[in-house]
Scaffold this active site. Structure first.
Site, short mmCIF file in Angstrom:
data_model
loop_
_atom_site.label_atom_id
_atom_site.label_comp_id
_atom_site.label_asym_id
_atom_site.label_seq_id
_atom_site.Cartn_x
_atom_site.Cartn_y
_atom_site.Cartn_z
N ILE A 231 0.83 -1.21 0.00
CA ILE A 231 0.00 0.00 0.00
C ILE A 231 0.87 1.27 0.00
O ILE A 231 0.38 2.36 0.26
CB ILE A 231 -1.00 0.00 1.17
CG1 ILE A 231 -0.28 -0.17 2.52
CG2 ILE A 231 -2.03 -1.11 0.98
CD1 ILE A 231 -1.24 -0.07 3.72
N GLY A 232 2.15 1.10 -0.30
CA GLY A 232 2.99 2.28 -0.58
C GLY A 232 3.70 2.89 0.61
O GLY A 232 4.05 4.07 0.58
N GLY A 233 3.97 2.09 1.65
CA GLY A 233 4.67 2.62 2.83
C GLY A 233 6.02 3.24 2.49
O GLY A 233 6.41 4.28 3.05
N ILE B 156 7.60 -10.83 -9.03
CA ILE B 156 8.92 -10.19 -9.10
C ILE B 156 9.99 -11.19 -9.55
O ILE B 156 10.97 -10.84 -10.19
CB ILE B 156 9.25 -9.54 -7.74
CG1 ILE B 156 8.39 -8.28 -7.58
CG2 ILE B 156 10.72 -9.25 -7.55
CD1 ILE B 156 8.41 -7.62 -6.22
N GLN B 157 9.72 -12.46 -9.23
CA GLN B 157 10.66 -13.51 -9.59
C GLN B 157 10.86 -13.63 -11.10
O GLN B 157 11.89 -14.12 -11.56
CB GLN B 157 10.12 -14.84 -9.05
CG GLN B 157 11.20 -15.83 -8.73
CD GLN B 157 10.59 -17.06 -8.08
OE1 GLN B 157 9.70 -16.94 -7.26
NE2 GLN B 157 11.08 -18.23 -8.45
N SER C 112 10.72 -4.49 0.33
CA SER C 112 10.21 -5.07 1.58
C SER C 112 9.59 -6.43 1.27
O SER C 112 8.38 -6.56 1.17
CB SER C 112 9.23 -4.15 2.29
OG SER C 112 8.34 -3.55 1.38
N CYS D 254 7.83 -11.53 4.82
CA CYS D 254 8.60 -11.83 6.04
C CYS D 254 8.33 -13.23 6.58
O CYS D 254 9.03 -13.70 7.47
CB CYS D 254 8.27 -10.79 7.10
SG CYS D 254 6.52 -10.65 7.41
N SER E 185 2.43 -3.71 6.22
CA SER E 185 3.12 -2.50 5.82
C SER E 185 4.18 -2.10 6.84
O SER E 185 4.71 -2.94 7.56
CB SER E 185 2.09 -1.39 5.60
OG SER E 185 2.71 -0.29 4.99
C1 SAM Z 1 5.75 -7.22 3.50
S1 SAM Z 1 4.64 -6.71 2.28
C2 SAM Z 1 5.32 -5.15 1.84
C3 SAM Z 1 4.35 -4.05 2.07
C4 SAM Z 1 4.75 -2.67 1.65
N1 SAM Z 1 6.06 -2.26 2.05
C5 SAM Z 1 3.72 -1.67 2.18
O1 SAM Z 1 4.07 -0.60 2.64
O2 SAM Z 1 2.53 -1.99 2.14
C6 SAM Z 1 5.07 -7.73 0.94
C7 SAM Z 1 4.33 -7.43 -0.36
O3 SAM Z 1 4.96 -8.16 -1.39
C8 SAM Z 1 4.01 -8.71 -2.27
N2 SAM Z 1 4.66 -9.90 -2.85
C9 SAM Z 1 5.02 -11.03 -2.20
N3 SAM Z 1 5.66 -11.87 -3.04
C10 SAM Z 1 5.70 -11.26 -4.25
C11 SAM Z 1 6.24 -11.63 -5.51
N4 SAM Z 1 6.86 -12.80 -5.69
N5 SAM Z 1 6.09 -10.77 -6.55
C12 SAM Z 1 5.45 -9.58 -6.37
N6 SAM Z 1 4.93 -9.18 -5.19
C13 SAM Z 1 5.07 -10.00 -4.14
C14 SAM Z 1 2.80 -8.97 -1.41
O4 SAM Z 1 1.61 -8.93 -2.19
C15 SAM Z 1 2.87 -7.82 -0.38
O5 SAM Z 1 2.10 -6.73 -0.80
#
Ligand code: SAM
Length: 393
Positions: A23-25, A66-67, A85, A88, A373
């Site tokens: 959500i853009g943190g 992203i992979q 990010s 986790c 986030s």
């Molecule tokens: C820990 S959260 C990060 C949140 C972000 N920093 C925020 O402020 O909301 C991880 C994010 O990575 C995304 N995600 C997880 N694996 C992914 C992947 N392989 N490719 C793209 N996005 C991925 C999830 O949908 C999630 O929104």
């Protein structure tokens, strides 16, 4: 710098890629940190998170795994900095701690490995994750790759409580700069710190470390925080008749009662009322001893996770809305317990007031995305520190 990019000319913004944008943190943190930066692309696989991001920033992140990104995909953006990010779950204490063996860690390792194959590798990197990441084999691999590709790092474990916010959410951060760029304070190169001192130009540990067990330091830290009340949208009541709020007009959420969840026993027919934030008696009877209860005058509350509202234990604090301090001695049933609203969780994450969810995002989804986030109050000064270049470079 042998390959690729130079830092931008004086007034030009840094070009930034935001991976796992949620959500853009990170984007809010860049803004709050006063960094002259432009997000040239964001990436997230989750369509609801992307709806929220688009709603607030007018740009829809690239929606995909992203992979599957290649070096050429990344080179196209000529980005000076990558903010990441990643999930986790591979590193959380409650999880199986499979680290790099967990499929959810693959995309992050893949991105790191791409650095050496890009024509325009980034000059700076910023990584956020849970405490536990720093002892994982993913961390070992990350540091190996970063030193092989000419980066110097400084690492931190910090919590909003060290920045005046009554919220305990310790997180791991890695800041990396590619030589010849360097940190303002090079004394801390290759160190893991649990004090924010370097961010404010201190070389000593005069600012407080949350992990310091000394009672005096602990008290000082808590006293310097605002009370929880400052972060509430409605101060004292769970009764809609007693609030002058326009909240119920603006909140249109649908709830989803699927799955066997601790919180399923509640009456979900009142999904558009304050009733949805009150903690049902049945839950109090069953889980009362495991609840983390805070008061409007409390100076600390616990980390909100993505399971807040679905589960009680270890997912975040509940608010006792009793009118006076003496109510603290009364039974939980009498204390009018309620959940923090999503707006209040966003406040504790120091998201700006103009952050909003689109109407179609339901309550559980709101809590889940906020729980995933980050604290803007913590990340903003870290990013300011990362992007500041020592004079002469
Ligand atoms: C820990 S959260 C990060 C949140 C972000 N920093 C925020 O402020 O909301 C991880 C994010 O990575 C995304 N995600 C997880 N694996 C992914 C992947 N392989 N490719 C793209 N996005 C991925 C999830 O949908 C999630 O929104």
């Amino acid at each position: 710098m042998e390959k690729g990019l130079c830092k931008p000319q004086a007034e030009d913004p840094w070009r930034v890629l935001e991976f796992y944008s949620g959500i853009g943190g990170m984007r809010y943190s860049l803004k709050r940190g006063g960094v002259n930066a432009k997000i040239v692309e964001a990436f997230d696989i989750n369509n609801i998170a992307n709806d929220v991001y688009q709603h607030n920033f007018g740009h829809r992140p690239y929606q995909g795994n992203i992979q599957s990104l290649t070096a050429a995909d990344l080179d196209r953006h000529r980005a000076h900095a990558w903010l990441l990010s990643p999930p986790c779950q591979p590193y959380t204490r409650q999880g199986l701690q499979k680290h790099s063996g967990d499929a959810r860690a693959f995309s992050f390792l893949k991105i790191l490995e791409l650095i050496q194959h890009t024509l325009h590798p980034p000059l700076m990197l910023f990584v956020e994750n849970v405490v536990g990441f720093e002892t994982s084999d993913t961390h070992v691999k990350m540091i190996e790759i970063l030193s092989k590709t000419g980066f110097v790092t400084q690492e931190f474990i910090l919590s909003p409580i060290q920045f005046g916010v009554p919220y305990s959410r310790p997180r791991y951060f890695c800041l990396a700069k590619r030589k010849p760029l360097s940190f303002e304070n090079q004394l801390f190169n290759n160190q893991l710190l649990s004090t924010p001192s370097p961010l404010f130009g201190h070389e000593d540990d005069s600012l407080i470390d949350e992990h310091d067990q000394s009672e005096k330091i602990w008290d000082k830290l808590l006293q310097s925080c605002e009370p929880v009340e400052t972060f509430l949208e409605f101060k004292n009541t769970i009764n809609p008749l007693e609030t002058e709020s326009s909240y119920l007009d603006t909140l249109s959420v649908s709830t989803d009662a699927s799955g066997e969840l601790e919180n399923d026993e509640r009456d979900r027919s009142d999904s558009n009322s304050w009733g949805q934030f009150s903690v049902p008696l049945s839950l109090i009877e069953r889980w009362g001893s495991a609840m983390d209860i805070v008061y409007p005058d409390s100076k600390r509350c616990c980390c909100f996770t993505k399971s807040y509202y679905r589960y009680v234990k270890g997912t975040g604090s509940l608010l006792a809305t009793g009118q006076s301090k003496k109510d603290k001695a009364s039974s939980l049933e009498e204390q009018c317990l309620r959940y923090f609203t999503p707006r209040e969780v966003a406040n504790l994450h120091s998201f700006p007031e103009d952050f909003h969810f689109p109407q179609h995002v339901n309550l559980r989804q709101r809590y889940a995305m906020l729980g995933n986030s980050l604290s803007v109050a913590v990340v903003a000064p870290l990013l300011t520190y990362l992007f500041t270049q020592p004079s002469g470079l």
